[in-house]
Design an enzyme around this catalytic site. Structure first.
Site, PDB file in Angstrom:
ATOM      1  N   ASP A 145     -65.229  26.572 -80.313  1.00 54.89           N
ATOM      2  CA  ASP A 145     -65.715  25.202 -80.457  1.00 54.89           C
ATOM      3  C   ASP A 145     -64.633  24.425 -81.197  1.00 54.89           C
ATOM      4  O   ASP A 145     -64.233  24.806 -82.303  1.00 54.89           O
ATOM      5  CB  ASP A 145     -67.016  25.224 -81.264  1.00 54.89           C
ATOM      6  CG  ASP A 145     -67.650  23.850 -81.425  1.00 54.89           C
ATOM      7  OD1 ASP A 145     -66.935  22.834 -81.330  1.00 54.89           O
ATOM      8  OD2 ASP A 145     -68.874  23.792 -81.648  1.00 54.89           O
ATOM      9  N   VAL A 146     -64.155  23.335 -80.615  1.00 55.32           N
ATOM     10  CA  VAL A 146     -63.039  22.612 -81.227  1.00 55.32           C
ATOM     11  C   VAL A 146     -63.415  21.978 -82.566  1.00 55.32           C
ATOM     12  O   VAL A 146     -62.528  21.593 -83.337  1.00 55.32           O
ATOM     13  CB  VAL A 146     -62.478  21.529 -80.285  1.00 55.32           C
ATOM     14  CG1 VAL A 146     -61.847  22.155 -79.058  1.00 55.32           C
ATOM     15  CG2 VAL A 146     -63.547  20.502 -79.905  1.00 55.32           C
ATOM     16  N   ASN A 185     -58.128  17.266 -75.332  1.00 57.70           N
ATOM     17  CA  ASN A 185     -58.974  16.823 -74.233  1.00 57.70           C
ATOM     18  C   ASN A 185     -60.464  17.116 -74.393  1.00 57.70           C
ATOM     19  O   ASN A 185     -61.293  16.412 -73.815  1.00 57.70           O
ATOM     20  CB  ASN A 185     -58.480  17.497 -72.935  1.00 57.70           C
ATOM     21  CG  ASN A 185     -59.455  17.339 -71.790  1.00 57.70           C
ATOM     22  OD1 ASN A 185     -59.644  16.254 -71.256  1.00 57.70           O
ATOM     23  ND2 ASN A 185     -60.093  18.441 -71.397  1.00 57.70           N
ATOM     24  N   TYR A 194     -70.179   7.972 -77.721  1.00 57.86           N
ATOM     25  CA  TYR A 194     -69.004   8.355 -76.943  1.00 57.86           C
ATOM     26  C   TYR A 194     -67.908   7.289 -77.048  1.00 57.86           C
ATOM     27  O   TYR A 194     -66.740   7.596 -77.330  1.00 57.86           O
ATOM     28  CB  TYR A 194     -69.403   8.573 -75.489  1.00 57.86           C
ATOM     29  CG  TYR A 194     -68.278   9.055 -74.595  1.00 57.86           C
ATOM     30  CD1 TYR A 194     -67.959  10.403 -74.520  1.00 57.86           C
ATOM     31  CD2 TYR A 194     -67.534   8.155 -73.822  1.00 57.86           C
ATOM     32  CE1 TYR A 194     -66.929  10.849 -73.706  1.00 57.86           C
ATOM     33  CE2 TYR A 194     -66.503   8.592 -73.008  1.00 57.86           C
ATOM     34  CZ  TYR A 194     -66.210   9.935 -72.953  1.00 57.86           C
ATOM     35  OH  TYR A 194     -65.188  10.362 -72.148  1.00 57.86           O
ATOM     36  N   LYS A 243     -64.228   7.631 -78.894  1.00 53.36           N
ATOM     37  CA  LYS A 243     -62.997   7.491 -78.123  1.00 53.36           C
ATOM     38  C   LYS A 243     -62.122   6.355 -78.639  1.00 53.36           C
ATOM     39  O   LYS A 243     -60.888   6.416 -78.526  1.00 53.36           O
ATOM     40  CB  LYS A 243     -63.328   7.296 -76.648  1.00 53.36           C
ATOM     41  CG  LYS A 243     -63.910   8.542 -75.980  1.00 53.36           C
ATOM     42  CD  LYS A 243     -62.954   9.730 -76.045  1.00 53.36           C
ATOM     43  CE  LYS A 243     -63.438  10.904 -75.220  1.00 53.36           C
ATOM     44  NZ  LYS A 243     -62.497  12.046 -75.239  1.00 53.36           N
ATOM     45  N   THR A 263     -65.916  14.275 -63.029  1.00 53.33           N
ATOM     46  CA  THR A 263     -65.975  15.532 -63.764  1.00 53.33           C
ATOM     47  C   THR A 263     -67.432  15.856 -64.070  1.00 53.33           C
ATOM     48  O   THR A 263     -68.335  15.034 -63.882  1.00 53.33           O
ATOM     49  CB  THR A 263     -65.206  15.463 -65.101  1.00 53.33           C
ATOM     50  OG1 THR A 263     -65.911  14.599 -66.008  1.00 53.33           O
ATOM     51  CG2 THR A 263     -63.786  14.945 -64.900  1.00 53.33           C
TER      52      THR A 263
END
Length: 253
Positions: free
Chosen positions: A62-63, A85, A150, A154, A185
């Site tokens: 998990d990043v 990413n 989100y 970003k 995606t």
């Protein structure tokens, strides 16, 4: 003449590497001669299924887990490139977000990006330079309703790239971000509204409906965005740092 898109003998780290833009970028770099890829994703099966000709180092992680990155810091003695990413979607107006959903998105999309970039910058400094691309989003630049956490995350990713570029220049490290518009995606599949569209119209028609308002008339493919990222990483972009490359088919016009 030197091929400025040749990555022979180099190494790159990619998060969110098991699917979508991350997987497409891994394949693009593999085809461009990269020597080694360090691939990170929560999806162990997806990582294992990737067919690449270069040397690969796979990490199921998990990043947003700082402990994982602290461990990798110790073993990562050098690095030439990084693609930051990994991300998850969130589809709700700010007023309707639960705090737990907000924090979940921030922990992966912003905290995870910070932890990834921090490790990459440290390793590139040991190598005497390098380049990184952070995957942001047009929703971090254009206010899109119901995108909630989100878009906010970003926007932070885009500015983090600018800050890192200013700080890394003395160490010969370039940092840029890319801000895609809609891309075909799996991230869409998490949204209830999109799931309903798929049930009613089928996935292809639903994706086409998402492209309404984009002058190009369709969503980008992961391969197209991977090509943009590859260019920004490459020697062909040696004079480009601190930018946010918008690749949205004209959506932001």
């Amino acid at each position: 003449m030197k091929n400025e898109l040749d990555f022979s003998g180099r190494s790159a780290l990619i998060t969110g590497a098991a699917s979508g833009i991350g997987a497409a970028s891994a394949k693009w770099l593999d085809q461009s001669g990269i020597g080694k890829l360090i691939l990170i994703d929560k999806d162990a099966d997806g990582l294992a299924a990737m067919e690449l000709s270069c040397d690969t180092e796979l990490h199921t992680a998990d990043v947003s887990d700082e402990g994982f990155w602290n461990g990798l810091d110790v073993t990562l003695d050098s690095l030439d490139h990084a693609i930051v990413n990994a991300g998850i979607g969130a589809f709700a107006p700010i007023a309707d977000h639960t705090f737990s959903d907000w924090r979940k998105v921030m922990s992966v999309n912003l905290d995870g990006a910070f932890l990834t970039l921090r490790t990459a910058l440290r390793a590139m400094k040991k190598s005497g330079g390098g380049s990184a691309v952070l995957v942001a989003s047009i929703t971090g630049h254009k206010a899109v309703p119901a995108i909630g956490a989100y878009g906010v995350a970003k926007a932070g990713v885009s500015h983090m790239a600018r800050l890192a570029a200013a700080e890394g220049a003395a160490d010969k490290i370039r940092v840029n971000a890319i801000a895609p518009g809609g891309v075909d995606t799996a991230i869409w599949d998490a949204g209830e509204a999109f799931q309903k569209m798929v049930e009613e119209q089928g996935r292809e028609a639903a994706l086409q409906a998402l492209a309404v308002g984009t002058p190009r008339g369709k969503l980008a493919t992961s391969d197209e965005i991977a090509g943009n990222i590859g260019y920004l990483l490459s020697d062909a972009a040696a004079n480009i740092t601190g930018t946010v490359q918008i690749s949205d088919g004209g959506f932001s016009l």
